[in-house]
Design a protein around this motif. Structure first.
Motif, PDB file in Angstrom:
ATOM      1  N   GLU A  14      -4.959  -3.877   0.809  1.00 26.80           N
ATOM      2  CA  GLU A  14      -4.425  -5.198   1.174  1.00 26.80           C
ATOM      3  C   GLU A  14      -4.360  -6.139  -0.037  1.00 26.80           C
ATOM      4  O   GLU A  14      -3.377  -6.847  -0.219  1.00 26.80           O
ATOM      5  CB  GLU A  14      -5.262  -5.836   2.283  1.00 26.80           C
ATOM      6  N   GLN A  15      -5.386  -6.130  -0.857  1.00 19.01           N
ATOM      7  CA  GLN A  15      -5.400  -7.004  -2.035  1.00 19.01           C
ATOM      8  C   GLN A  15      -4.295  -6.609  -3.020  1.00 19.01           C
ATOM      9  O   GLN A  15      -3.589  -7.455  -3.562  1.00 19.01           O
ATOM     10  CB  GLN A  15      -6.764  -6.967  -2.718  1.00 19.01           C
ATOM     11  N   THR A  21       3.286  -8.476  -3.907  1.00 15.15           N
ATOM     12  CA  THR A  21       4.273  -9.327  -3.233  1.00 15.15           C
ATOM     13  C   THR A  21       4.045 -10.813  -3.496  1.00 15.15           C
ATOM     14  O   THR A  21       4.738 -11.652  -2.929  1.00 15.15           O
ATOM     15  CB  THR A  21       4.252  -9.076  -1.711  1.00 15.15           C
ATOM     16  N   GLY A  22       3.098 -11.114  -4.350  1.00 15.66           N
ATOM     17  CA  GLY A  22       2.793 -12.514  -4.660  1.00 15.66           C
ATOM     18  C   GLY A  22       3.819 -13.132  -5.589  1.00 15.66           C
ATOM     19  O   GLY A  22       4.837 -12.528  -5.940  1.00 15.66           O
ATOM     20  N   LYS A  23       3.528 -14.329  -6.017  1.00 19.46           N
ATOM     21  CA  LYS A  23       4.435 -15.122  -6.863  1.00 19.46           C
ATOM     22  C   LYS A  23       4.890 -14.355  -8.108  1.00 19.46           C
ATOM     23  O   LYS A  23       6.062 -14.402  -8.476  1.00 19.46           O
ATOM     24  CB  LYS A  23       3.730 -16.415  -7.253  1.00 19.46           C
ATOM     25  N   ASP A  24       3.994 -13.648  -8.751  1.00 20.87           N
ATOM     26  CA  ASP A  24       4.317 -12.917  -9.971  1.00 20.87           C
ATOM     27  C   ASP A  24       4.524 -11.422  -9.737  1.00 20.87           C
ATOM     28  O   ASP A  24       4.636 -10.646 -10.687  1.00 20.87           O
ATOM     29  CB  ASP A  24       3.210 -13.109 -11.010  1.00 20.87           C
ATOM     30  N   ALA A  33       7.212  -3.058  -1.112  1.00 16.56           N
ATOM     31  CA  ALA A  33       6.144  -2.457  -1.907  1.00 16.56           C
ATOM     32  C   ALA A  33       5.764  -1.087  -1.349  1.00 16.56           C
ATOM     33  O   ALA A  33       5.503  -0.145  -2.107  1.00 16.56           O
ATOM     34  CB  ALA A  33       4.925  -3.379  -1.943  1.00 16.56           C
ATOM     35  N   LEU A  34       5.772  -0.961  -0.029  1.00 15.30           N
ATOM     36  CA  LEU A  34       5.429   0.323   0.586  1.00 15.30           C
ATOM     37  C   LEU A  34       6.529   1.360   0.390  1.00 15.30           C
ATOM     38  O   LEU A  34       6.236   2.548   0.206  1.00 15.30           O
ATOM     39  CB  LEU A  34       5.112   0.135   2.070  1.00 15.30           C
ATOM     40  N   VAL A 123       4.845  -6.317 -12.820  1.00 13.74           N
ATOM     41  CA  VAL A 123       6.275  -6.052 -13.031  1.00 13.74           C
ATOM     42  C   VAL A 123       6.438  -5.021 -14.145  1.00 13.74           C
ATOM     43  O   VAL A 123       7.215  -4.070 -14.019  1.00 13.74           O
ATOM     44  CB  VAL A 123       7.042  -7.358 -13.352  1.00 13.74           C
ATOM     45  N   ALA A 124       5.691  -5.174 -15.222  1.00 14.02           N
ATOM     46  CA  ALA A 124       5.768  -4.228 -16.337  1.00 14.02           C
ATOM     47  C   ALA A 124       5.281  -2.845 -15.924  1.00 14.02           C
ATOM     48  O   ALA A 124       5.876  -1.832 -16.299  1.00 14.02           O
ATOM     49  CB  ALA A 124       4.956  -4.743 -17.528  1.00 14.02           C
TER      50      ALA A 124
END
Length: 154
Positions: A14-15, A21-24, A33-34, A123-124
């Motif tokens: 979950e974390q 999926t957070g801001k960054d 994401a899944l 992202v990287a």
């Protein structure tokens, strides 16, 4: 009343899903994401069953996206290539289970990458994994395509 189809996400990640999926993060939603994680898990041959799940995700979110439900079907077909009936409507639950377990395996791989690289730039990391998947591997000695090309004297 029709039953709404849902699939699980592993509670232990979950974390990580929140970070992805957070801001960054590289994804806008958990189902994105899944989907990525399931493809990664399949590529790395990492299928990990789980019992405890977080909030379930509506299958309609994936079904209404380009290639979302197709990815789920392809992963299941690749998992049991000798059983074409895996794609039957009445076996959706089985396909979703395969998808969930590969997504969990992919999330394990992502977490390992984060731990190994010591980087917080998701992202990287995701971009690097995509580039790795797109980079052709060197042919092996028992490469049937290479053998055919050699026979044609290319």
């Amino acid at each position: 009343m029709a039953v709404e189809i849902r699939f699980r996400r592993p509670a232990e990640h979950e974390q990580l899903l929140s970070r992805l999926t957070g801001k960054d993060g590289p994804f806008r939603a958990n189902y994105e994401a899944l989907l990525f994680s399931a493809a990664l898990g399949r590529r790395k041959e990492r299928r990990v069953p789980f019992e405890k799940s977080g909030e379930m995700i509506r299958y309609a979110l994936v079904e209404n996206r380009d290639y979302g439900d197709v990815l789920i079907d392809l992963i299941a077909a690749a998992e049991v290539p000798e059983d074409a009936k895996i794609l039957a409507d009445d076996r959706l639950a089985e396909r979703l289970r395969i998808f969930e377990e590969y997504a969990n395996g992919g999330l394990h791989c992502l977490q390992a990458e984060i731990n190994t690289r010591g980087s917080r730039d998701l992202v990287a990391i995701v971009s690097s994994l995509v580039l790795d998947a797109l980079t052709p591997t060197a042919p092996t000695d028992d490469d049937p395509v290479k053998d055919m090309l050699d026979a044609l004297e290319w």
